[in-house]
Scaffold this motif. Sequence first.
Motif, PDB file in Angstrom:
ATOM      1  N   SER A 106      48.319  35.842  41.565  1.00  0.00           N
ATOM      2  CA  SER A 106      49.699  36.322  41.663  1.00  0.00           C
ATOM      3  C   SER A 106      50.551  35.494  42.622  1.00  0.00           C
ATOM      4  CB  SER A 106      49.712  37.785  42.114  1.00  0.00           C
ATOM      5  OG  SER A 106      48.987  37.946  43.331  1.00  0.00           O
ATOM      6  N   LYS A 107      49.883  34.692  43.452  1.00  0.00           N
ATOM      7  CA  LYS A 107      50.630  33.841  44.380  1.00  0.00           C
ATOM      8  C   LYS A 107      49.801  32.598  44.691  1.00  0.00           C
ATOM      9  CE  LYS A 107      53.047  33.883  48.852  1.00  0.00           C
ATOM     10  NZ  LYS A 107      53.348  34.671  50.070  1.00  0.00           N
ATOM     11  N   ARG A 108      50.455  31.433  44.705  1.00  0.00           N
ATOM     12  CA  ARG A 108      49.795  30.168  45.000  1.00  0.00           C
ATOM     13  C   ARG A 108      50.561  29.426  46.086  1.00  0.00           C
ATOM     14  NH1 ARG A 108      46.470  28.683  40.420  1.00  0.00           N
ATOM     15  NH2 ARG A 108      46.839  30.087  38.641  1.00  0.00           N
ATOM     16  N   ASP A 109      49.874  28.463  46.732  1.00  0.00           N
ATOM     17  CA  ASP A 109      50.579  27.612  47.685  1.00  0.00           C
ATOM     18  C   ASP A 109      51.272  26.482  46.918  1.00  0.00           C
ATOM     19  OD1 ASP A 109      48.680  25.685  47.042  1.00  0.00           O
ATOM     20  OD2 ASP A 109      47.542  25.909  48.903  1.00  0.00           O
ATOM     21  N   LYS A 110      51.919  25.587  47.617  1.00  0.00           N
ATOM     22  CA  LYS A 110      52.700  24.532  46.959  1.00  0.00           C
ATOM     23  C   LYS A 110      51.828  23.570  46.152  1.00  0.00           C
ATOM     24  CE  LYS A 110      52.685  21.580  51.090  1.00  0.00           C
ATOM     25  NZ  LYS A 110      53.538  20.868  52.082  1.00  0.00           N
ATOM     26  N   ASN A 111      50.515  23.555  46.450  1.00  0.00           N
ATOM     27  CA  ASN A 111      49.596  22.693  45.703  1.00  0.00           C
ATOM     28  C   ASN A 111      48.926  23.427  44.537  1.00  0.00           C
ATOM     29  OD1 ASN A 111      49.992  20.414  47.440  1.00  0.00           O
ATOM     30  ND2 ASN A 111      48.665  21.422  48.963  1.00  0.00           N
ATOM     31  N   GLY A 112      49.282  24.685  44.365  1.00  0.00           N
ATOM     32  CA  GLY A 112      48.722  25.457  43.258  1.00  0.00           C
ATOM     33  C   GLY A 112      47.447  26.204  43.597  1.00  0.00           C
ATOM     34  N   TYR A 113      47.019  26.141  44.882  1.00  0.00           N
ATOM     35  CA  TYR A 113      45.784  26.827  45.271  1.00  0.00           C
ATOM     36  C   TYR A 113      46.067  28.332  45.380  1.00  0.00           C
ATOM     37  CZ  TYR A 113      41.354  27.759  47.609  1.00  0.00           C
ATOM     38  OH  TYR A 113      40.108  28.233  47.929  1.00  0.00           O
ATOM     39  N   PRO A 114      45.153  29.183  44.894  1.00  0.00           N
ATOM     40  CA  PRO A 114      45.379  30.631  44.924  1.00  0.00           C
ATOM     41  C   PRO A 114      45.518  31.184  46.344  1.00  0.00           C
ATOM     42  CG  PRO A 114      43.584  30.084  43.430  1.00  0.00           C
ATOM     43  CD  PRO A 114      43.902  28.831  44.200  1.00  0.00           C
ATOM     44  N   LEU A 115      46.512  32.017  46.540  1.00  0.00           N
ATOM     45  CA  LEU A 115      46.708  32.722  47.801  1.00  0.00           C
ATOM     46  C   LEU A 115      46.416  34.213  47.644  1.00  0.00           C
ATOM     47  CD1 LEU A 115      50.017  31.067  49.096  1.00  0.00           C
ATOM     48  CD2 LEU A 115      47.650  30.533  49.760  1.00  0.00           C
ATOM     49  N   LYS A 116      46.904  34.783  46.551  1.00  0.00           N
ATOM     50  CA  LYS A 116      46.682  36.203  46.299  1.00  0.00           C
ATOM     51  C   LYS A 116      46.230  36.404  44.852  1.00  0.00           C
ATOM     52  CE  LYS A 116      49.994  37.990  49.687  1.00  0.00           C
ATOM     53  NZ  LYS A 116      51.228  38.806  49.891  1.00  0.00           N
ATOM     54  N   ILE A 117      45.360  37.388  44.676  1.00  0.00           N
ATOM     55  CA  ILE A 117      44.823  37.693  43.349  1.00  0.00           C
ATOM     56  C   ILE A 117      45.039  39.171  43.058  1.00  0.00           C
ATOM     57  CG2 ILE A 117      42.758  37.747  41.899  1.00  0.00           C
ATOM     58  CD1 ILE A 117      41.591  35.592  43.675  1.00  0.00           C
ATOM     59  N   THR A 118      45.483  39.447  41.854  1.00  0.00           N
ATOM     60  CA  THR A 118      45.577  40.825  41.385  1.00  0.00           C
ATOM     61  C   THR A 118      44.385  41.095  40.473  1.00  0.00           C
ATOM     62  OG1 THR A 118      47.992  40.838  41.486  1.00  0.00           O
ATOM     63  CG2 THR A 118      46.958  42.489  40.083  1.00  0.00           C
ATOM     64  N   THR A 119      43.712  42.204  40.738  1.00  0.00           N
ATOM     65  CA  THR A 119      42.497  42.534  39.992  1.00  0.00           C
ATOM     66  C   THR A 119      42.540  43.960  39.487  1.00  0.00           C
ATOM     67  OG1 THR A 119      41.140  41.027  41.347  1.00  0.00           O
ATOM     68  CG2 THR A 119      39.969  42.731  40.119  1.00  0.00           C
ATOM     69  N   ILE A 120      42.049  44.157  38.266  1.00  0.00           N
ATOM     70  CA  ILE A 120      41.748  45.504  37.790  1.00  0.00           C
ATOM     71  C   ILE A 120      40.266  45.532  37.464  1.00  0.00           C
ATOM     72  CG2 ILE A 120      44.073  45.909  36.888  1.00  0.00           C
ATOM     73  CD1 ILE A 120      42.880  45.551  34.073  1.00  0.00           C
ATOM     74  N   ALA A 121      39.625  46.664  37.763  1.00  0.00           N
ATOM     75  CA  ALA A 121      38.184  46.803  37.524  1.00  0.00           C
ATOM     76  C   ALA A 121      37.915  48.147  36.875  1.00  0.00           C
ATOM     77  CB  ALA A 121      37.415  46.683  38.840  1.00  0.00           C
ATOM     78  N   GLU A 122      36.978  48.146  35.928  1.00  0.00           N
ATOM     79  CA  GLU A 122      36.665  49.367  35.183  1.00  0.00           C
ATOM     80  C   GLU A 122      35.159  49.510  35.043  1.00  0.00           C
ATOM     81  OE1 GLU A 122      37.778  51.435  30.860  1.00  0.00           O
ATOM     82  OE2 GLU A 122      38.325  49.357  31.292  1.00  0.00           O
ATOM     83  N   ASP A 123      34.677  50.737  35.200  1.00  0.00           N
ATOM     84  CA  ASP A 123      33.261  51.027  35.019  1.00  0.00           C
ATOM     85  C   ASP A 123      32.949  51.052  33.520  1.00  0.00           C
ATOM     86  OD1 ASP A 123      30.690  51.974  34.940  1.00  0.00           O
ATOM     87  OD2 ASP A 123      31.038  53.767  36.134  1.00  0.00           O
ATOM     88  N   VAL A 124      32.130  50.092  33.069  1.00  0.00           N
ATOM     89  CA  VAL A 124      31.794  49.999  31.640  1.00  0.00           C
ATOM     90  C   VAL A 124      30.288  50.197  31.425  1.00  0.00           C
ATOM     91  CG1 VAL A 124      33.748  48.526  31.046  1.00  0.00           C
ATOM     92  CG2 VAL A 124      31.617  47.469  31.826  1.00  0.00           C
TER      93      VAL A 124
END
Length: 203
Positions: A106-124
């Motif tokens: 959901s957010k990267r630095d100026k070089n494209g490296y991940p800063l923030k991740i949005t996750t959904i998880a489900e018990d399957v």
Amino acid sequence: MQPGCKFLKSLIEVSHVEFQSYDFQRHQILFSSGVGERILGYSKKEFYEFSHNFFEDLIYPDDLPTMREAIDKIIHSSKDEVIEMTARYRRADGNYVWLYTRKLVSKRDKNGYPLKITTIAEDVTETVLLQDQLKEKIDQLTTISYKNSHLLRSPVASIIGLINLFEKKDITSTHNLQIFHYLKQAIEKLDAVIHEINDIANK
């Protein structure tokens, strides 16, 4: 609170899916909807502590390569690319459950490296167990089909061949003719069933 935010908050609260925001640089959860804690049975403090190494301490050892591969995909993911993963996680009671996750940077630095991740998880877990049972049944049918093709058809074909030979002989006894007629009918029905099973198995 804005109406949109209030609706989103209520949506998260009634959902059975875990929502997370994760700081990829600091390796810590920024937000959790709490479903993950309830599924795994840990306190909020324990759950956040486990997040410091991407929950590696909770993942079943055989599934660690899957998790590391997912992290690598996240690092090299393109914009709006969703990374999926299914792995076993250890509950507080020592048992494992299958969790299916979808991750998006959901957010990267100026070089494209991940800063923030949005996750959904489900018990399957139930779905995976049903898939395993289905695979087991399919394997059983495959075995039956193999035995049908190789162990049943051969003797049936031999019997049919013998019956064809008998048909060329003169059988005058009414009793013997009746027995022969019933035998021929029975073996023809059996042969038809065998062919039908093979046709179904090969579709």
